[in-house]
Design a protein around this motif. Structure first.
Motif, PDB file in Angstrom:
ATOM      1  N   GLN A 138     -12.045  -2.553   3.185  1.00 54.58           N
ATOM      2  CA  GLN A 138     -13.012  -3.829   3.079  1.00 54.58           C
ATOM      3  C   GLN A 138     -12.551  -4.732   1.866  1.00 54.58           C
ATOM      4  O   GLN A 138     -12.297  -4.153   0.890  1.00 54.58           O
ATOM      5  CB  GLN A 138     -14.254  -3.412   3.088  1.00 54.58           C
ATOM      6  N   ASP A 140     -13.437  -8.977   0.430  1.00 53.72           N
ATOM      7  CA  ASP A 140     -14.024 -10.127   0.746  1.00 53.72           C
ATOM      8  C   ASP A 140     -13.220 -11.260   0.168  1.00 53.72           C
ATOM      9  O   ASP A 140     -12.062 -11.124  -0.305  1.00 53.72           O
ATOM     10  CB  ASP A 140     -15.275 -10.143   0.123  1.00 53.72           C
ATOM     11  N   TYR A 141     -13.342 -12.581   0.587  1.00 54.92           N
ATOM     12  CA  TYR A 141     -12.540 -13.429   0.604  1.00 54.92           C
ATOM     13  C   TYR A 141     -12.285 -13.869  -0.829  1.00 54.92           C
ATOM     14  O   TYR A 141     -11.225 -14.295  -1.317  1.00 54.92           O
ATOM     15  CB  TYR A 141     -13.057 -14.819   1.581  1.00 54.92           C
ATOM     16  N   ASP A 225     -16.754 -10.864   4.541  1.00 52.58           N
ATOM     17  CA  ASP A 225     -17.822 -11.734   4.475  1.00 52.58           C
ATOM     18  C   ASP A 225     -17.614 -12.870   5.171  1.00 52.58           C
ATOM     19  O   ASP A 225     -18.773 -13.752   5.583  1.00 52.58           O
ATOM     20  CB  ASP A 225     -18.134 -12.363   2.962  1.00 52.58           C
TER      21      ASP A 225
END
Length: 268
Positions: A138, A140-141, A225
């Motif tokens: 995982q 996030d940006y 996200d």
């Protein structure tokens, strides 16, 4: 491990094609409109020099199919190390595998990359599908953007994971196109952007290898996200020249590969 190289390359192409729509369109343009048989010169894979995903672990998938190690390459400014592999059967594509030398990067980047790689199960790396399995973590940006500031390569890996970074059309096997500029002209005529870093044609007859590439497609990727459109993969073209013994040169030119890496740069 795959027992059949053709199946492995088909699966790699399938995963690559899904995030590189221009490659399939160019493939069809050359095949259908120009009547050319497309031969793949090489593919490239990226990774980090951390267990269990270091270069050697990826190479094992090809060594088990009879590939042998060729040259090695150093990209000091980009903090990369690479090797290429080739098969005794010249029909099979060459494989170029690079890895980011994580310990040479900032402490911040090191901790992010270690966190990503810790999420990869060692048994996943040995599985048949690992080389086209995508992302195992995982991210996030914002983490992607932070990585991008220091290493485009690390950011690309964080977003895309394990898949072919590019396939490469062998110009030597095309009938109607004899040079890299001719191919670049065709690409531009069809509206594709050619990587101009270091010039549109990388390398020279003296190097025994000339290359060019499109700039990477931009496609949506689902971060933890949000979904954002970022550069994915690109299509490359290679023209090889004969060595003094008459055999085509089968290696790579580090100075040219250095500029080819920039085909995935976001700012372009």
């Amino acid at each position: 491990m795959h027992t059949d190289p053709d199946t492995l390359f088909e699966r790699l192409w399938e995963s690559y094609r899904q995030v590189t729509p221009s490659a399939e369109r160019i493939h069809k343009t050359l095949g259908a409109e120009e009547g050319q048989a497309i031969v793949n010169d090489h593919i490239a894979l990226r990774t980090f020099n951390l267990d269990p995903v270091r270069l050697d672990a990826l190479a094992e998938h090809f060594l088990s199919l009879g590939y042998r190690q060729g040259g090695e390459y150093h990209f000091e400014a980009k903090k990369l190390y690479a090797r290429h592999y080739e098969h005794p059967s010249l029909e099979l594509p060459k494989v170029f595998i690079s890895e980011l030398l994580v310990e040479q990067c900032s402490p911040e980047l090191q901790s992010v990359v270690k966190r990503l790689v810790e999420q990869v199960r060692p048994e996943a790396v040995a599985a048949d599908d690992f080389l086209y399995s995508g992302r195992h973590w995982q991210v996030d940006y914002n983490t992607y953007r932070e990585l991008m500031k220091e290493s485009e390569y690390a950011a690309w890996m964080a977003a895309w994971g394990y898949r072919a970074n590019h396939f490469t059309v062998s110009i030597n096997h095309l009938d109607q196109f004899r040079s890299v500029p001719e191919i670049n002209q065709l690409l531009k005529a069809h509206g594709y952007k050619v990587n101009a870093s270091g010039g549109e044609v990388k390398g020279s007859p003296e190097d025994l290898l000339e290359q060019s590439s499109t700039m990477a497609d931009r496609v949506p990727v689902a971060f933890a996200d949000q979904t954002v459109t970022i550069p994915s993969c690109f299509y490359e073209f290679a023209l090889r020249y004969p060595k003094p013994d008459g055999q085509l040169y089968s290696g790579f030119v580090a100075a040219s590969a250095d500029k080819i890496f920039e085909s995935t740069n976001a700012g372009s």
